[in-house]
Design an enzyme around this catalytic site. Structure first.
Site, PDB file in Angstrom:
ATOM      1  CG  ASN A   7      46.271  45.482  42.023  1.00  0.00           C
ATOM      2  OD1 ASN A   7      45.827  46.322  42.813  1.00  0.00           O
ATOM      3  ND2 ASN A   7      45.523  44.535  41.481  1.00  0.00           N
ATOM      4  CE  LYS A   9      45.337  41.863  43.761  1.00  0.00           C
ATOM      5  NZ  LYS A   9      44.981  40.514  43.402  1.00  0.00           N
ATOM      6  CG  HIS A  97      42.073  43.663  39.103  1.00  0.00           C
ATOM      7  ND1 HIS A  97      41.542  42.641  39.855  1.00  0.00           N
ATOM      8  CD2 HIS A  97      43.399  43.432  39.034  1.00  0.00           C
ATOM      9  CE1 HIS A  97      42.518  41.835  40.240  1.00  0.00           C
ATOM     10  NE2 HIS A  97      43.665  42.300  39.745  1.00  0.00           N
ATOM     11  CD  GLU A  99      41.362  40.895  43.096  1.00  0.00           C
ATOM     12  OE1 GLU A  99      41.664  42.007  43.551  1.00  0.00           O
ATOM     13  OE2 GLU A  99      42.191  39.957  42.976  1.00  0.00           O
ATOM     14  CD  GLU A 167      46.170  41.048  36.522  1.00  0.00           C
ATOM     15  OE1 GLU A 167      47.199  40.990  37.209  1.00  0.00           O
ATOM     16  OE2 GLU A 167      45.093  41.510  36.940  1.00  0.00           O
ATOM     17  N   GLY A 173      46.661  35.553  42.379  1.00  0.00           N
ATOM     18  CA  GLY A 173      46.686  35.279  43.818  1.00  0.00           C
ATOM     19  C   GLY A 173      46.631  33.802  44.173  1.00  0.00           C
ATOM     20  CB  SER A 210      51.019  33.680  40.547  1.00  0.00           C
ATOM     21  OG  SER A 210      49.766  33.489  41.187  1.00  0.00           O
TER      22      SER A 210
HETATM   23  P1  PGA Z   1      49.011  38.387  42.131  1.00  0.00           P
HETATM   24  O1  PGA Z   1      47.912  39.510  41.709  1.00  0.00           O
HETATM   25  O2  PGA Z   1      50.337  38.855  41.604  1.00  0.00           O
HETATM   26  O3  PGA Z   1      48.964  38.353  43.629  1.00  0.00           O
HETATM   27  O4  PGA Z   1      48.574  37.108  41.493  1.00  0.00           O
HETATM   28  C1  PGA Z   1      47.938  40.101  40.464  1.00  0.00           C
HETATM   29  C2  PGA Z   1      46.775  41.052  40.295  1.00  0.00           C
HETATM   30  O5  PGA Z   1      45.675  40.785  40.826  1.00  0.00           O
HETATM   31  O6  PGA Z   1      46.883  42.094  39.631  1.00  0.00           O
END
Ligand code: PGA
Length: 246
Positions: A7, A9, A97, A99, A167, A173, A210
């Site tokens: 992903n 983003k 997601h 976000e 998630e 993140g 992460s």
């Molecule tokens: P990350 O993001 O691996 O940077 O924690 C995962 C995601 O948002 O799908």
């Protein structure tokens, strides 16, 4: 079959995306890309979808958009069309997601429409869900996950393919990966919820939050962890492939 999805983003220009794809498909990486027991998926930002279509089209790597609207065509300024992704040759659309849920107020009902729509086109939705830190601390993890799944999958066709990505929002993140026990408990529960909702036991459940080359090996060995959705560590081919090779 284990699934490793990137992903990106809002990262990478089309030029950088092309460089990444060229590197990913480079000779030395070919054996891992074509292993029958794993599937790589890339979700680039929408201006990079054409680059994915051009460079990944003939490869075993799947790709798709990070979101879409619940219709394919019309007066929906700024939205992403799953129909166009399909026309470009993409296979998967990331939906729900955290976000999107948090920053853009997407709710389960809207997400459910997109899931149904994406399946109706013959594409595969990857539905994301997971609890926030305050929900976890308030002991609500499984009721939140349960309703995200129940409501988000309301219009899903049980006979068509779907991918899920659990998630925990607090692990995205942040560098704070959920403990092995937390992941194991959540994936076991999700598996159970899916069977109660009438889904086939083969529906893949990915973990995200992460994931790094350093923790991938332990996480992938947990029962019902069928792959990862990877943000930060998917931006370099080296770390992305190290995770897929774990
Ligand atoms: P990350 O993001 O691996 O940077 O924690 C995962 C995601 O948002 O799908």
């Amino acid at each position: 079959m284990k699934i490793f999805a990137a992903n990106w983003k809002l990262q990478k220009s089309p030029k950088e995306a092309r460089e990444f794809f060229t590197e990913l498909l480079g000779g030395a990486n070919r054996p891992i890309l074509s292993k029958k027991d794993r599937r790589l998926i890339i979700f680039p930002s929408s201006p990079c979808l054409e680059a994915a279509s051009d460079l990944l089209g003939a490869s075993p790597v799947w790709w798709g958009a990070q979101n879409c609207y619940s219709e394919g065509k019309g007066a929906f300024t700024g939205e992403i069309s799953a129909q166009i992704v399909k026309d470009l040759g993409g296979q998967v659309i990331l939906l729900g997601h955290s976000e999107r849920r948090v920053l853009f107020n997407e709710g389960n009902e809207f997400i459910a429409k997109k899931v149904g729509y994406v399946q109706s086109l013959g594409l595969i939705p990857m539905l994301c869900f997971g609890e926030t830190l305050s929900e976890r601390e308030g002991g609500k993890t499984f009721s939140v996950i349960g309703s995200q799944l129940k409501e988000g999958l309301k219009l899903a066709d049980r006979s068509k393919q779907i991918l899920l990505a659990y998630e925990p929002v607090w692990a995205i993140g942040t560098g704070k990966v959920a403990s092995l026990e937390q992941v194991q408990e959540a994936h076991q529960q999700i598996y159970q919820i899916l069977s109660e909702l009438g889904f086939n036991s083969q529906v893949p459940i990915l973990y995200g939050g992460s994931v790094k080359p350093e923790n991938a090996k332990e996480l992938i060995s947990i029962p019902h962890v069928d792959g990862f959705l990877i943000g930060g560590a998917s931006l370099e081919t080296k770390s992305f492939l190290a995770i897929a090779d774990a």
